[in-house]
Scaffold this motif. Structure first.
Motif, PDB file in Angstrom:
ATOM      1  N   MET A 146      -0.965 -33.944 -30.781  1.00 55.96           N
ATOM      2  CA  MET A 146      -1.997 -33.291 -31.196  1.00 55.96           C
ATOM      3  C   MET A 146      -1.547 -31.860 -31.943  1.00 55.96           C
ATOM      4  N   GLU A 147      -2.330 -31.778 -33.069  1.00 54.67           N
ATOM      5  CA  GLU A 147      -2.018 -30.295 -33.633  1.00 54.67           C
ATOM      6  C   GLU A 147      -3.653 -29.770 -33.893  1.00 54.67           C
ATOM      7  N   TYR A 148      -3.714 -28.594 -33.756  1.00 57.01           N
ATOM      8  CA  TYR A 148      -4.948 -27.706 -34.026  1.00 57.01           C
ATOM      9  C   TYR A 148      -4.829 -26.667 -34.673  1.00 57.01           C
ATOM     10  N   SER A 149      -6.006 -25.785 -35.011  1.00 56.74           N
ATOM     11  CA  SER A 149      -6.053 -24.361 -35.512  1.00 56.74           C
ATOM     12  C   SER A 149      -7.218 -23.780 -35.158  1.00 56.74           C
ATOM     13  N   LYS A 150      -7.325 -22.633 -35.116  1.00 52.49           N
ATOM     14  CA  LYS A 150      -8.618 -22.205 -34.646  1.00 52.49           C
ATOM     15  C   LYS A 150      -9.199 -20.911 -35.937  1.00 52.49           C
ATOM     16  N   ASN A 180     -17.911 -32.763 -41.700  1.00 52.16           N
ATOM     17  CA  ASN A 180     -17.010 -31.565 -42.107  1.00 52.16           C
ATOM     18  C   ASN A 180     -16.379 -31.546 -43.305  1.00 52.16           C
ATOM     19  N   MET A 198      -9.066 -20.015 -40.753  1.00 48.33           N
ATOM     20  CA  MET A 198      -8.325 -21.524 -40.671  1.00 48.33           C
ATOM     21  C   MET A 198      -7.669 -21.918 -41.937  1.00 48.33           C
ATOM     22  N   ALA A 216      -6.604 -24.929 -43.407  1.00 47.51           N
ATOM     23  CA  ALA A 216      -6.587 -26.427 -43.149  1.00 47.51           C
ATOM     24  C   ALA A 216      -7.103 -27.291 -44.243  1.00 47.51           C
ATOM     25  N   GLN A 256      -6.040 -37.202 -43.793  1.00 50.91           N
ATOM     26  CA  GLN A 256      -6.372 -36.536 -42.391  1.00 50.91           C
ATOM     27  C   GLN A 256      -6.072 -35.103 -42.631  1.00 50.91           C
ATOM     28  N   SER A 309      -4.782 -31.596 -42.015  1.00 49.58           N
ATOM     29  CA  SER A 309      -3.371 -30.934 -41.708  1.00 49.58           C
ATOM     30  C   SER A 309      -3.375 -29.240 -41.915  1.00 49.58           C
ATOM     31  N   PHE A 310      -2.517 -28.840 -41.027  1.00 49.82           N
ATOM     32  CA  PHE A 310      -2.887 -27.340 -40.873  1.00 49.82           C
ATOM     33  C   PHE A 310      -1.631 -26.532 -41.410  1.00 49.82           C
TER      34      PHE A 310
END
Length: 147
Positions: A1-5, A80, A127, A129, A141, A143-144
């Motif tokens: 899992m990857e994420y950004s805020k 999105n 963010m 992304a 997909q 990517s961050f």
């Protein structure tokens, strides 16, 4: 899992009128307003719509199964907006129904609003992304970058 805020930035309320193409209008406002990252919800009706309703088989990359409606459908959706190769890319999953016939899928290709579509866009600030095509998965997909 990857994420950004990030944080909610500008908020847009958009009306898409009879005959206008949903994805084209969303891409157009994203370009005009320089929206790089956002989430949105929508409700209304479409006169025609093309949906990917799943993979034909359990394989990656998937071969899509399509449902094409040419009669008015009530719709709700969530999606999105992120950039892909410098341009806004819309990813929208929607439920489309008429009478007892309901489909849920990824809206792709041409569509046409029927009466009205109301879209509520919430921009995401702070963010980094974007979408990047992954040939092994068969789609672009998220990517961050660094935050």
């Amino acid at each position: 899992m990857e994420y950004s805020k990030g944080n909610i930035g500008r908020v847009f309320t958009v009306r898409i009128d009879t005959g206008e193409d949903l994805l084209q209008e969303l891409e157009g406002i994203a370009m005009k307003e320089n929206i790089k990252a956002a989430v949105f919800t929508l409700l209304g009706a479409v006169a025609k719509v093309n949906l990917v309703v799943g993979p034909k088989e359990n394989a990656i990359p998937p071969e899509p199964m399509w449902v094409n409606h040419t009669e008015p459908q009530e719709v709700i959706g969530v999606g999105n907006i992120f950039t892909e190769e410098g341009r806004p890319k819309i990813h929208l999953h929607t439920a489309a129904g008429r009478g007892d016939n309901v489909n849920v899928g990824c809206l792709r290709g041409e569509s046409a609003a029927f009466m009205v579509l109301e879209v509520f866009i919430m921009e995401i600030d702070g963010m980094e992304a974007m979408r990047a095509f992954d040939a092994t998965k068969g789609f672009a997909q998220i990517s961050f970058g660094k935050n």
